[in-house]
Design an enzyme around this catalytic site. Sequence first.
Site, PDB file in Angstrom:
ATOM      1  N   LYS A   1     -10.546  -2.949  -3.788  1.00  0.00           N
ATOM      2  CA  LYS A   1     -10.558  -2.733  -5.230  1.00  0.00           C
ATOM      3  C   LYS A   1     -12.056  -2.817  -5.536  1.00  0.00           C
ATOM      4  CE  LYS A   1      -9.158  -2.789  -9.627  1.00  0.00           C
ATOM      5  NZ  LYS A   1      -8.221  -1.892 -10.312  1.00  0.00           N
TER       6      LYS A   1
ATOM      7  N   GLY B   1      -8.723   2.095 -13.897  1.00  0.00           N
ATOM      8  CA  GLY B   1      -8.407   3.078 -14.935  1.00  0.00           C
ATOM      9  C   GLY B   1      -7.963   4.392 -14.325  1.00  0.00           C
TER      10      GLY B   1
ATOM     11  N   GLU C   1      -7.906   1.025  -4.416  1.00  0.00           N
ATOM     12  CA  GLU C   1      -7.395   1.167  -5.788  1.00  0.00           C
ATOM     13  C   GLU C   1      -8.554   1.383  -6.750  1.00  0.00           C
ATOM     14  OE1 GLU C   1      -5.080  -2.071  -7.565  1.00  0.00           O
ATOM     15  OE2 GLU C   1      -5.255  -1.083  -9.527  1.00  0.00           O
TER      16      GLU C   1
HETATM   17  N1  LIG Z   1       8.124  -0.806 -11.555  1.00  0.00           N
HETATM   18  C1  LIG Z   1       7.773  -1.820 -12.342  1.00  0.00           C
HETATM   19  N2  LIG Z   1       8.698  -2.689 -12.836  1.00  0.00           N
HETATM   20  C2  LIG Z   1       8.347  -3.696 -13.643  1.00  0.00           C
HETATM   21  N3  LIG Z   1       7.081  -3.975 -14.030  1.00  0.00           N
HETATM   22  C3  LIG Z   1       6.109  -3.166 -13.572  1.00  0.00           C
HETATM   23  C4  LIG Z   1       6.390  -2.063 -12.700  1.00  0.00           C
HETATM   24  N4  LIG Z   1       5.224  -1.431 -12.426  1.00  0.00           N
HETATM   25  C5  LIG Z   1       4.259  -2.100 -13.076  1.00  0.00           C
HETATM   26  N5  LIG Z   1       4.785  -3.147 -13.760  1.00  0.00           N
HETATM   27  C6  LIG Z   1       4.028  -4.104 -14.581  1.00  0.00           C
HETATM   28  O1  LIG Z   1       3.168  -3.334 -15.437  1.00  0.00           O
HETATM   29  C7  LIG Z   1       1.878  -3.900 -15.509  1.00  0.00           C
HETATM   30  C8  LIG Z   1       0.841  -2.883 -15.036  1.00  0.00           C
HETATM   31  O2  LIG Z   1       1.022  -2.615 -13.653  1.00  0.00           O
HETATM   32  P1  LIG Z   1      -0.244  -2.548 -12.682  1.00  0.00           P
HETATM   33  O3  LIG Z   1       0.267  -2.217 -11.319  1.00  0.00           O
HETATM   34  O4  LIG Z   1      -1.072  -3.773 -12.807  1.00  0.00           O
HETATM   35  O5  LIG Z   1      -1.021  -1.297 -13.324  1.00  0.00           O
HETATM   36  P2  LIG Z   1      -2.486  -0.742 -13.022  1.00  0.00           P
HETATM   37  O6  LIG Z   1      -2.881  -1.252 -11.669  1.00  0.00           O
HETATM   38  O7  LIG Z   1      -2.359   0.752 -13.057  1.00  0.00           O
HETATM   39  O8  LIG Z   1      -3.361  -1.234 -14.124  1.00  0.00           O
HETATM   40  C9  LIG Z   1       1.917  -5.165 -14.653  1.00  0.00           C
HETATM   41  O9  LIG Z   1       2.176  -6.266 -15.490  1.00  0.00           O
HETATM   42  C10 LIG Z   1       3.076  -4.916 -13.708  1.00  0.00           C
HETATM   43  O10 LIG Z   1       3.668  -6.093 -13.243  1.00  0.00           O
HETATM   44 MG   LIG Z   2      -4.495  -2.443 -11.084  1.00  0.00          MG
END
Ligand SMILES: Nc1ncnc2c1ncn2[C@@H]1O[C@H](COP(=O)(O)OP(=O)(O)O)[C@@H](O)[C@H]1O
Ligand SMILES: [Mg+2]
Length: 229
Positions: A38, A119, A116
């Site tokens: 990351k 944004g 990863e």
């Molecule tokens: N399939 C899913 N079911 C439930 N919660 C999810 C799911 N995918 C993501 N989330 C929740 O949504 C939020 C954003 O997900 P995240 O993976 O951190 O996004 P990004 O890395 O794109 O910013 C987190 O709190 C995560 O736990």
């Molecule tokens: Mg993320």
Amino acid sequence: MKPAFFITGTDTNVGKTEAACMLARSFREAGLKVGVMKPVETGCRLLGEKMIPKDALRLKEASGTLADLDLVNPYRFTAPVAPDLAARLFGASIDLERVKDIFIGLQAAHDLMLVEGAGGLLAPAAEGKSMADLALLLGAPLLIVSANRLGTINHTLLTVSCARQMGLAVKGIILNNPVDSSNDLSAEHNRSDIERLSGVPVLFEIPWSPAMASAPILKKEEIEKLLAI
Ligand SMILES: Nc1ncnc2c1ncn2[C@@H]1O[C@H](COP(=O)(O)OP(=O)(O)O)[C@@H](O)[C@H]1O
Ligand SMILES: [Mg+2]
């Protein structure tokens, strides 16, 4: 050439970390040594004087890599904004060449790399550079994470179109369900519409799961398909 994937998304908060961890766990279970990065994490919480890079820690744990956290995540900031601004607010700058050197070192020590982004694809990664520039520099094709909800067709097609214009290979789309989409009619049709309109395969869907700890890992055939593309 060892496989490497740059995991980008149609936006922040669409499930890039969930998808990357799911991939890391799947490849690890298949017996591969998985390296993760990351490169820049913003919005880090402070624990005393120490910044906690939540995504990087999750990726590290899911992959099982023994690499030092400072290599997995060489840049971290507290400001919850895009990397370039977070660095500027801190009076610092982000050196993407340094990120590349670290990436090459980690790649040599692992069978496969998962990176990863922060944004979406055009999020400012460093002065005058976007996440797309970073993916190009690393030579890693994209996996695009899209949220299965109304509006995702536009966001996904824009991301695919931008990637193609910049000469980035798009290996596939991962359709995540970050919220309960049972009342969203679009959610039943997004997968086929995105595939038809973009010409890019939706590799798999991640179901909505309020307890993400139990997120499924990919089947053997799905892993082989990903490594073959
Ligand atoms: N399939 C899913 N079911 C439930 N919660 C999810 C799911 N995918 C993501 N989330 C929740 O949504 C939020 C954003 O997900 P995240 O993976 O951190 O996004 P990004 O890395 O794109 O910013 C987190 O709190 C995560 O736990
Ligand atoms: Mg993320």
